[in-house]
Design an enzyme around this catalytic site. Structure first.
Site, PDB file in Angstrom:
ATOM      1  N   ASP A 132       0.524  10.835   3.757  1.00  0.00           N
ATOM      2  CA  ASP A 132      -0.216  11.630   3.214  1.00  0.00           C
ATOM      3  C   ASP A 132      -1.996  11.601   4.358  1.00  0.00           C
ATOM      4  OD1 ASP A 132       0.188   8.531   3.154  1.00  0.00           O
ATOM      5  OD2 ASP A 132      -1.262   8.938   1.023  1.00  0.00           O
TER       6      ASP A 132
ATOM      7  N   ARG B 123      -8.937  -0.351   0.614  1.00  0.00           N
ATOM      8  CA  ARG B 123      -8.666   0.293  -0.789  1.00  0.00           C
ATOM      9  C   ARG B 123      -7.259  -0.313  -1.366  1.00  0.00           C
ATOM     10  NH1 ARG B 123      -6.226   5.148  -1.458  1.00  0.00           N
ATOM     11  NH2 ARG B 123      -8.556   5.816  -3.156  1.00  0.00           N
TER      12      ARG B 123
ATOM     13  N   GLU C  32      -6.835   0.835  10.517  1.00  0.00           N
ATOM     14  CA  GLU C  32      -5.962   1.379   9.942  1.00  0.00           C
ATOM     15  C   GLU C  32      -5.025   2.916  10.620  1.00  0.00           C
ATOM     16  OE1 GLU C  32      -4.924   4.313   5.736  1.00  0.00           O
ATOM     17  OE2 GLU C  32      -6.571   4.303   6.506  1.00  0.00           O
TER      18      GLU C  32
END
Length: 505
Positions: free
Chosen positions: A282, A81, A460
């Site tokens: 985040d 994304r 990730e």
């Protein structure tokens, strides 16, 4: 994962899923490759409404819709994304590109950041219009130094010096962003993260339960609510023809403030949430639940980065023969170091800790950013030894976890991330703790290798307790994106570091 302005794949944005739009800076001519993109990808090409001198001169809400911001050179995206060029991700990506011999691509990415400063006012969170009010951790000078120190990035020293001159001027402009009043942590002399926008962020359109999840958690844990919850005004104005405006969970557009069981979130929470996203971490519980108070803190990570930024600007000024400016940058660095020693170092804990300048007290939340001062070189030898001795708080079977708090968020226990592990490894090496650096790098690489053997992907983030790539994040970005730019870069650099140390004395 390479994108460019003549590649239709660059325009896709799964976060908002609108028709592709490409924005050009006001006043520049339509580049030929953009004209071709218009015909081949059916993209709408628009210009920003005015020239941008500083961040905030153009805000997302005044544009007719979100879109990609033009960049002149190809760049590497993180993956999934995250299909745009990100601020701090790119530092670790560039390290990997240089290690792979892709010198032109790496230099072109730094040139893209200089273009952003010149035309969009700052290094942006990423090159989308909804990031025009937000930057990211300032690694720019470290990117510049990595290009300058790479012998294959320039044909000759004169070309390198000319490039450095432009980079230096624009880096100085970007630095001033972090000294503006809105980014000062009270009267501490330190900086804070701050997004100039207000309300819910734009980029969660593909995850529009996040703020509802936050409200639900706070309602279930009222004793841990710092004041983020507010009684919603929307419940008394139910509109049967527009249920998206009613106070029901999991409804409504991302830009509409969330409401659950009669409660919403305060304006101050949304400011903190935006600042948290500028930090890159985040989310976690580091600055209150869901980091809703990020903008109330002088963070160790940001101020360590700015200290190194100031020192690297001094190095650049010296190479350009700007001797008076060398002194100015060194003075700024010295003043920041003094402020960090005063407000962030806690002798009793043996760590640098974030400082809540609103409450006038140190955080008691142990976070891996405590190792940034080693990477930046501002810790004393005694402090470095103390910080090294605290590794046990973060070290797990598969590498370093971000914290010792299992909040369910992706930047907390049990998750480990390539950039943070690399920062720690480099900081340890800087202070001579070679054995510790090798041990941590080996553990993290083994985690990556073990999971690559399962599905041939790099991810990730990783669960470093279980040494696994399947994650169980309870709110926020719940997937584990494949790619992944900074994991690729750090993997290569850690392999290089271990090989070099094996060949050493």
């Amino acid at each position: 994962m390479t994108r460019s302005m003549n590649d239709c794949a660059s325009l896709t944005d799964v976060k908002v899923m609108t028709h592709p739009v490409l924005y050009l800076p006001a006043g520049i001519k339509l580049p030929a490759k953009v004209a071709e993109l218009h015909d081949s990808c059916y993209v709408q090409v628009r210009w920003l409404p005015r020239v941008v001198h500083h961040m905030g001169d153009v805000i997302p809400e005044e544009l007719p819709g979100p879109g990609l911001l033009y960049l002149p050179n190809p760049y590497v995206v993180p993956g999934g994304r995250f299909n745009e060029m990100y601020g701090w991700d790119s530092y670790f990506i560039i390290l990997g590109l240089l290690r792979s011999g892709l010198h032109g691509l790496a230099r072109g990415m730094v040139d893209n950041f200089l273009f952003e400063i010149e035309h969009y006012g700052a290094v942006l969170n990423a090159n989308r219009t909804y990031y025009l009010t937000r930057s990211q951790p300032p690694f720019l000078t470290s990117m510049i130094r990595s290009i300058l120190e790479d012998k294959d990035s320039f044909s000759d020293s004169a070309t390198a010096l000319a490039w450095l001159g432009r980079a230096y001027d624009l880096s100085a402009k970007y630095y001033r962003l972090w000294t503006q009043p809105e980014r000062l942590a009270g009267t501490t002399g330190l900086a804070r993260y701050c997004d100039l926008g207000k309300g819910p962020v734009h980029e969660l359109a593909d995850d529009n339960t996040y703020f509802h999840d936050v409200i639900g958690w706070l309602l279930d844990h009222p004793d841990q609510d710092p004041g983020y919850l507010v009684k919603s005004q929307r419940e008394s104005n139910l509109d049967p023809e527009h249920p998206e405006y009613n106070c029901n969970p999991h409804t409504g557009a991302t830009r509409e403030p969330a409401c659950v069981r009669g409660y919403g979130l305060s304006d101050d929470f949304y400011l903190g949430d935006r600042a948290m996203r500028e930090s890159g971490f985040d989310s976690s519980f580091r600055f209150g639940p869901f980091c809703g108070s990020t903008h109330h803190y002088a963070p160790v990570c940001l101020n360590s980065l700015l200290y190194r930024y100031e020192q690297e600007m001094a190095e650049c000024a010296a190479e350009l023969g700007l001797n008076m400016e060398v002194g100015d940058w060194n003075l700024r660095a010295a003043q920041r170091k003094d402020a960090m020693q005063k407000y962030l170092w806690r002798e009793e804990d043996g760590l640098f800790l974030d400082y809540d300048f609103i409450q006038g007290r140190s955080s008691d939340y142990d976070f891996l950013s405590a190792y940034y001062p080693l990477w930046a070189g501002l810790a004393t030898e005694a402090q470095a030894k103390s910080i090294k001795d605290s590794l046990y708080q973060f070290e797990r079977f598969g590498g370093l976890a971000m914290s010792g708090t299992d909040s369910g968020m992706q930047w907390d226990e049990p998750y480990g991330w390539a950039p943070a592990n690399w920062i720690v490894v480099q900081g340890l090496l800087r202070y001579g703790f070679h054995q510790d650096a090798r041990r941590i790098a080996t553990a993290f690489l083994e985690t990556i290798d073990a999971n690559f053997a399962v599905d041939a992907t790099l991810r990730e983030k990783y669960d470093v307790v279980r040494r696994a790539a399947d994650v169980h994040v309870t709110a926020g970005y719940k997937e584990n994106v494949i790619g992944f730019g900074w994991t690729n870069g750090v993997y290569l650099k850690m392999r290089e570091m271990l090989a070099d140390s094996a060949e050493g004395p």
